[in-house]
Scaffold this active site. Structure first.
Site, PDB file in Angstrom:
ATOM      1  N   ASP A   1     -12.442  -8.892  -3.606  1.00 20.31           N
ATOM      2  CA  ASP A   1     -11.053  -8.559  -3.258  1.00 20.31           C
ATOM      3  C   ASP A   1     -11.016  -8.174  -1.787  1.00 20.31           C
ATOM      4  O   ASP A   1     -11.659  -7.197  -1.375  1.00 20.31           O
ATOM      5  CB  ASP A   1     -10.578  -7.400  -4.132  1.00 20.31           C
ATOM      6  CG  ASP A   1      -9.167  -6.951  -3.801  1.00 20.31           C
ATOM      7  OD1 ASP A   1      -8.469  -7.692  -3.068  1.00 20.31           O
ATOM      8  OD2 ASP A   1      -8.761  -5.877  -4.283  1.00 20.31           O
TER       9      ASP A   1
ATOM     10  N   HIS B   1      -7.493  -9.262  -6.803  1.00 24.56           N
ATOM     11  CA  HIS B   1      -6.854  -8.006  -6.400  1.00 24.56           C
ATOM     12  C   HIS B   1      -6.098  -7.338  -7.550  1.00 24.56           C
ATOM     13  O   HIS B   1      -5.704  -6.187  -7.449  1.00 24.56           O
ATOM     14  CB  HIS B   1      -5.897  -8.260  -5.225  1.00 24.56           C
ATOM     15  CG  HIS B   1      -5.214  -7.018  -4.737  1.00 24.56           C
ATOM     16  ND1 HIS B   1      -5.908  -5.914  -4.290  1.00 24.56           N
ATOM     17  CD2 HIS B   1      -3.907  -6.690  -4.642  1.00 24.56           C
ATOM     18  CE1 HIS B   1      -5.051  -4.977  -3.933  1.00 24.56           C
ATOM     19  NE2 HIS B   1      -3.835  -5.400  -4.142  1.00 24.56           N
TER      20      HIS B   1
ATOM     21  N   SER C   1       0.808  -1.222   0.000  1.00 25.31           N
ATOM     22  CA  SER C   1       0.000   0.000   0.000  1.00 25.31           C
ATOM     23  C   SER C   1       0.836   1.264   0.000  1.00 25.31           C
ATOM     24  O   SER C   1       0.311   2.344   0.173  1.00 25.31           O
ATOM     25  CB  SER C   1      -0.940  -0.006   1.204  1.00 25.31           C
ATOM     26  OG  SER C   1      -0.258  -0.460   2.340  1.00 25.31           O
TER      27      SER C   1
END
Lengths: 456, 456
Positions: free
Chosen positions: A308, A364, A252
């Site tokens: 996801d 994802h 992230s």
């Protein structure tokens, strides 16, 4: 002609509008190191770096030559001959809505077809940050972009979107996050402490005409690599969902940087509305940060796939001792919060082309998002039959397409892992063209304080 | 000019000499189906098929045009300009010794450099059966050769050896062995019950002059694929070493077929001495079969790597109930026995380029064998520094080279797994050229009785 400042990435797109063109007072480049010696503190230095970048972008707009009408019609003709979808509707009168002026009210369910085209465009530009990244630990250029910025879109078949890359963005290992840096195993490498994180791109005259303004996209790369993310993920699966978990998630970082980027852009250019379009982003930030983004007028559209699990988890938990810098800045506030912004939810089960069941990695992947977005009409109807994106792209880095389609899993790979035969028939790793070799000295200066943007 | 009949594969090379050219009485081709309808029983049919093949090879020799002296010198000049090693010594006076006339006495330790060159040549021809095999289960041509026989050596850079492929060999699923057949997952495939097993190649005029006879090589493919073999191997590791183990080993099929081929060739052409050169072959056969090979004058040179455990294990155990045909033929004799033939033992620790420690897969790969053979001087001295083969080849399908060499592991791969972009930018699996599409009907007839050769 309006001037815009947007950011895009696997997670985030920022679009910002200026009432009139802003001209740069300085000639400093984003990847120029001059500014750092003059900077007084990390936050100021970061502000300067991004300010310079933004000025530079806006300046560069006016140096571009105008397309002739004949070029324009030729390109349109080419477009009509290609069955792969890309934006072509004239949205010059409603682009503000498409970037969140009305919080995307009445645009998402059912989705406005022109908006879908725009979202796909930004998603494909974000995908470029994965497709061009050199993941090869045996490459001396591991962690860099495989092409220089002038060739990026051409190499990836993205010239049809009508953008030019103007800057590359690099981050350094001084961003004190665990496990996000791709490192070469080679001793003499282009940089042992820097990674390519994305790019800045600007719409050309034709595209600007179509979309009603000059568009500046900042695209940030998200995951380090699909397989590494997946390994990390499995390793940490049991700790997810606990507020105090130490989650090693290089994944992230792109999302965090893009949010910081949006925050900063909105804070510096007070008249420049900023929008963020994110794909598959996990939860990032704390409530103070979220509220400030809201007050600055940053618009956020979050595209998520129901199956996801990443968007439903706490992506980056800043309670790690290695991240105490953040804690000091945020005063120990809980760094997990509900998602901000407007959500566009896609359902993987809507596509007849995808395998069923738990597909942690596949659901994802950004290409999966783009596939589902392409087929999305509304939450009430199934995958639209007239979706035109290339379905094979879904399997680039995963195994999600049903076998009947005959598309190999994880097919996106270079021949012989980049080895080529020389004149003697020996297999060697070719040197890059000089223009494609990244220069660490000019890149490392700008990004190593990006974490301090929270100190504003 | 002498006429020769040899066979080669990952495991086996058969070289046979005829005192004078034999001319074929029939025009039947190896992959022609005519013969099968006339055959009376499996053994006879197999004999006929191979007889026809041999006749055809010998016949084709005389249709080749002679190279001019200028061509010859040009090729020699080319050879001198390439630093990659290949046979060039004139061995026209001692080729019989090199093929076992004196059981390789005084030729192996230290190795005769010219013999080493010859062995490398045969090894590289055998390697072609792996390099050109279509392993892709998503390909409709899975299990076939990726190129037609006229292009094989050119595509693989092997034209310098001076051989022409004259026949392709296919085997069918009627060979009742477990798990050896590579099957496409695609419904409409070139053949659901046939696999490319190797080829027949004949030396050209220049090469024949250099090596003192017309050389006919029969190369057999060994392993199904490295990764599958490895998986199988690990699954069955605990059962190895027990005489009654059921070992699922597609791996040694090539070795079995090559031995049968050698046996048959020697039995049919009584004046044709046959030699077998094997690489990494596990133990195959029973004592009756071994004795018969010996009596027929078949010479066997077994190249083994000390650290490769496969040659020290019982490769194909024919006690599986699915193989009762073999048991009926051999009368229940124990199908495991000590290795026959002369052994050339290589030591992986001699090479400074290879990783140390247990390398189950890497030490068994044919490319590793060829690398070690290239560096082999004698059992008493280390890897010779003037070895000239391309070291990068070792890592084609494994991860055995030390990291310092910067050669990626398992680098032998096609770009995007064979997908290419069509005119519309869509990723598709291209159709093969018509000349490269295998024809199941003409191939399936010849090999489905090969197992019955034991009935002789």
């Amino acid at each position: 002609m309006k001037a815009i400042q947007p950011t895009i990435n696997h997670h985030f797109t920022i679009t910002r509008r200026l009432p009139r063109p802003v001209r740069a007072q300085q000639e400093l480049l984003f990847d120029d190191t001059n500014w750092s010696s003059k900077a007084s503190n990390p936050a100021t230095r970061l502000a300067k770096s991004l300010t310079h970048m933004l000025h530079n972008q806006i300046e560069s707009i006016h140096t571009q030559k105008t397309l002739t009408q004949s070029n324009y019609s030729t390109i349109l003709e080419d477009k009509s001959n290609t069955p792969i979808s890309f934006p072509k509707d004239d949205i010059s009168n409603n682009w503000e809505e498409f970037h969140g002026a009305n919080n995307w009210d009445n645009l998402l369910d059912p989705i406005n077809p022109s908006l879908r085209q725009e979202l796909l465009k930004y998603g494909e530009l974000a995908q470029a940050t994965y497709d061009a990244f050199d993941y090869d630990p045996y490459s001396e250029y591991c962690g860099s972009c495989r092409y220089n910025r002038n060739k990026l879109f051409e190499k990836l078949g993205l010239t049809r979107h009508g953008y030019h890359v103007t800057k590359y963005i690099y981050a350094t290992s001084q961003i004190d996050l665990p496990r996000w840096l791709e490192k070469s195993q080679v001793a003499e490498t282009w940089s042992t402490h820097s990674n390519w994180m994305g790019f800045v791109a600007v719409s050309d005259d034709e595209e600007s005409r179509r979309i009603g303004r000059r568009d500046i996209v900042v695209a940030w790369r998200g995951t380090v690599s699909a397989s590494e993310w997946y390994e990390d993920f499995q390793r940490n699966l049991e700790t997810f969902g606990h507020g105090d978990a130490k989650v090693e998630e290089g994944h992230s970082l792109g999302g965090a940087l893009a949010l910081l980027n949006a925050y900063e852009a909105a804070a510096i250019f007070v008249n420049l509305p900023v929008s963020v379009i994110s794909f598959a982003a996990p939860r990032i930030g704390n409530s103070v940060f979220r509220d400030e983004l809201h007050e600055l007028g940053v618009k956020i559209l979050r595209v998520v796939v129901k199956q996801d699990i990443v968007p439903w988890t706490a992506g980056m938990v800043f309670n790690n001792e290695s991240l105490q810098n953040f804690d000091e800045i945020t005063g120990g506030l809980q760094w997990i919060h509900p998602h901000a912004g407007v959500e566009l939810k896609l359902d993987a089960r809507a596509s007849p082309y995808l395998k069923r069941g738990l597909q942690l990695l596949g659901h994802h992947m950004l290409e999966t998002y783009l596939h589902l977005l392409d087929g999305y009409e509304s939450s009430k109807v199934p995958f639209r039959p007239d979706a035109t994106r290339d379905i094979a792209l879904v399997n680039k880095e995963c195994d999600l397409l049903i076998n009947e389609l005959r598309i190999p899993p994880r097919w996106y790979q270079v021949a012989n892992k980049g080895l080529v035969q020389n004149a003697y028939g020996r297999w060697v790793k070719p040197k890059r063209d000089p223009e494609d070799i990244p220069s660490p000295t000019s890149e490392s200066a700008n990004c190593n304080e990006m974490q301090y943007v929270l100190g504003y």
